[in-house]
Design a protein around this motif. Sequence first.
Motif, PDB file in Angstrom:
ATOM      1  N   TRP A   1      33.443  23.468  45.781  1.00 51.26           N
ATOM      2  CA  TRP A   1      33.540  24.645  44.919  1.00 51.26           C
ATOM      3  C   TRP A   1      34.151  24.266  43.569  1.00 51.26           C
TER       4      TRP A   1
ATOM      5  N   THR B   1      34.603  28.712  38.022  1.00 51.69           N
ATOM      6  CA  THR B   1      33.444  29.607  38.099  1.00 51.69           C
ATOM      7  C   THR B   1      33.321  30.310  39.443  1.00 51.69           C
TER       8      THR B   1
ATOM      9  N   THR C   1      31.948  31.262  52.854  1.00 51.82           N
ATOM     10  CA  THR C   1      30.528  31.078  53.170  1.00 51.82           C
ATOM     11  C   THR C   1      30.175  31.775  54.483  1.00 51.82           C
TER      12      THR C   1
ATOM     13  N   THR D   1      29.208  23.982  43.979  1.00 53.72           N
ATOM     14  CA  THR D   1      28.615  22.937  43.140  1.00 53.72           C
ATOM     15  C   THR D   1      27.825  21.906  43.938  1.00 53.72           C
TER      16      THR D   1
ATOM     17  N   GLU E   1      31.760  29.125  41.966  1.00 54.45           N
ATOM     18  CA  GLU E   1      30.439  28.834  42.522  1.00 54.45           C
ATOM     19  C   GLU E   1      30.459  27.523  43.302  1.00 54.45           C
TER      20      GLU E   1
END
Length: 567
Positions: free
Chosen positions: A392, A396, A361, A400, A398
């Motif tokens: 995370w 995926t 991030t 969450t 991504e």
Amino acid sequence: MDALADYGGSDSSGNSDNDAEMSAPLPPTDRSTVNSVREKLMLISSTPTVVEKEIIKPYDYVSTDTKMLEYNPTVEQLYTPALGPSNPFKTQQSAAQKNMLCGYVEENTGISDFHFNNQRQTFHNLGYAEDPTSYSDSHGTRYVGEVDKAKEAQGRTVFEDNKEKVKKRKREHAGDPSDPDNYKGPWAPFVDEVKFSRPSDEQKAILDEWATRKEPTANAKVDNDEKTSLHIQDTHDYQGRSFLVAPKDMDVNLYSEDPPEKCFLPKKLLHSWQAHNKGVAKITLFPQTAHVLLSCGMDSKIKLWEVYGKRRCIRTYAGHSKAVRDIVFSNDGTKFLSASYDRMIKLWDTETGKCLSRFTTKKVPYCVQFHPDNDKQNFFVAGMADKKIISWDINTGEITQEYDRHLGAVNTITFIERNISFVSTSDDKSLRVWDWDIPVDRKHIADPSMHAIPSVSLSPTGKWLACQSMDNQITVFATHKLRLNRKKTFKGHMVAGYACQCSFSPEGSYLISGDADGRCFIWDWKTTKVFKRFKAHDKVCIGAVWHPHETSKIITCGWDGFIKLWD
């Protein structure tokens, strides 16, 4: 007088033998005899006569601080030396008479205090001043110090205005307020304002060079240059089992789920690993069996070690560009996560050393933790330096969920209550309890007496949280209602400023922790007394864990780069 006359005429050689004679009346005495005795007695005096002499007056001395004399001293008295012995350690300059710190200053009534201070400040600031001896001179004013500078400045002092008056820049006409489109008001530009400027040829060349150098990094992808090194040849045994499978021919059952009945204090150093070139940041044991050990260091490397057998270094994982702060195994131990100061979180395959995924991030991750449930092993949470907790999904890649309620960097994340919720600690000196996948904390613990908690350990029973506090003590919270147990406070070590790891013994009877002086402390859980302390490392003992299947084996790590096994 009659009695004295009688006394003078009595015989003093002896007393009368007859009391009758003493009591008999005296015969009458002649008056002339009394008068003669009286004249003799008048010559007797009780005090002797003292001859008066000239009164000796004490020597009149004058103090150097005296400003007024009450008598007229002579010339000899004015120029007499100072009374008392001289100090042999004083120099001639220090022994001179002073009325100021820098020496003796005579007051000149011809110069006012303002004029004197003005010339003094002028000399200190500008380097020149008027010569006071030139006031009575007919040739004009003379200067001392930087004479040329004084003539150039025409003798101006600091009190006078030496700066040239800067003309105020004029603005364009403000315009008519009734016309809002053309009204400029007080924000009208200056008349001589340059509205457009272009860089010179030299500046343009520097800008082009900087843009050329910046362009590759702007479009560059994340560094994927991960490397791994295998240090053993026998990666599989005769049955084809890898080093991740715990051996069964040990004296201890490594697959047992029951802890030892009774643990004992370690007495000696069993083995020492030269683990990293720099300090070791954290160590963690393989889940359930604890037959291998994973360590991360400030040399940006992660290493896997054997706890039993030859105790060799199995594999080295290199993929971070800065120091690694935290590592954690998955439930089966086939994967582990690493968080580094290069702002990357990487997922590794433990056996092959391959980097499976990368997460970032653009902020530094301080801690990372897998979800303990087996059906949620694809989720992990990370505490970031920007006060957030990020969740995370590994499948995926991504994000969450984001838990954003802390006021400082998040230090630890610990799952409690059958993994339904987790506790986080932060640099804001607070604890927060979160329900999984709900970004609002359901409980917030903050007290003025609390300090930052950089390390938290869950007891084997899951009922207690041991929190390493920055005020050199370990506080205990109950996981049921997350209340502070004031009877359980462990003191004696010095950890202020260091995130020293604490840990429980397998059966929960002891609590261990390192400290800043390289010592390892062992407390009794019931009495909170220090049972043993010993020197473990030359520098900070940053980590200490108790082997879950051994009764007295402790593993410590320190900033001296060593990992040590005690028994």
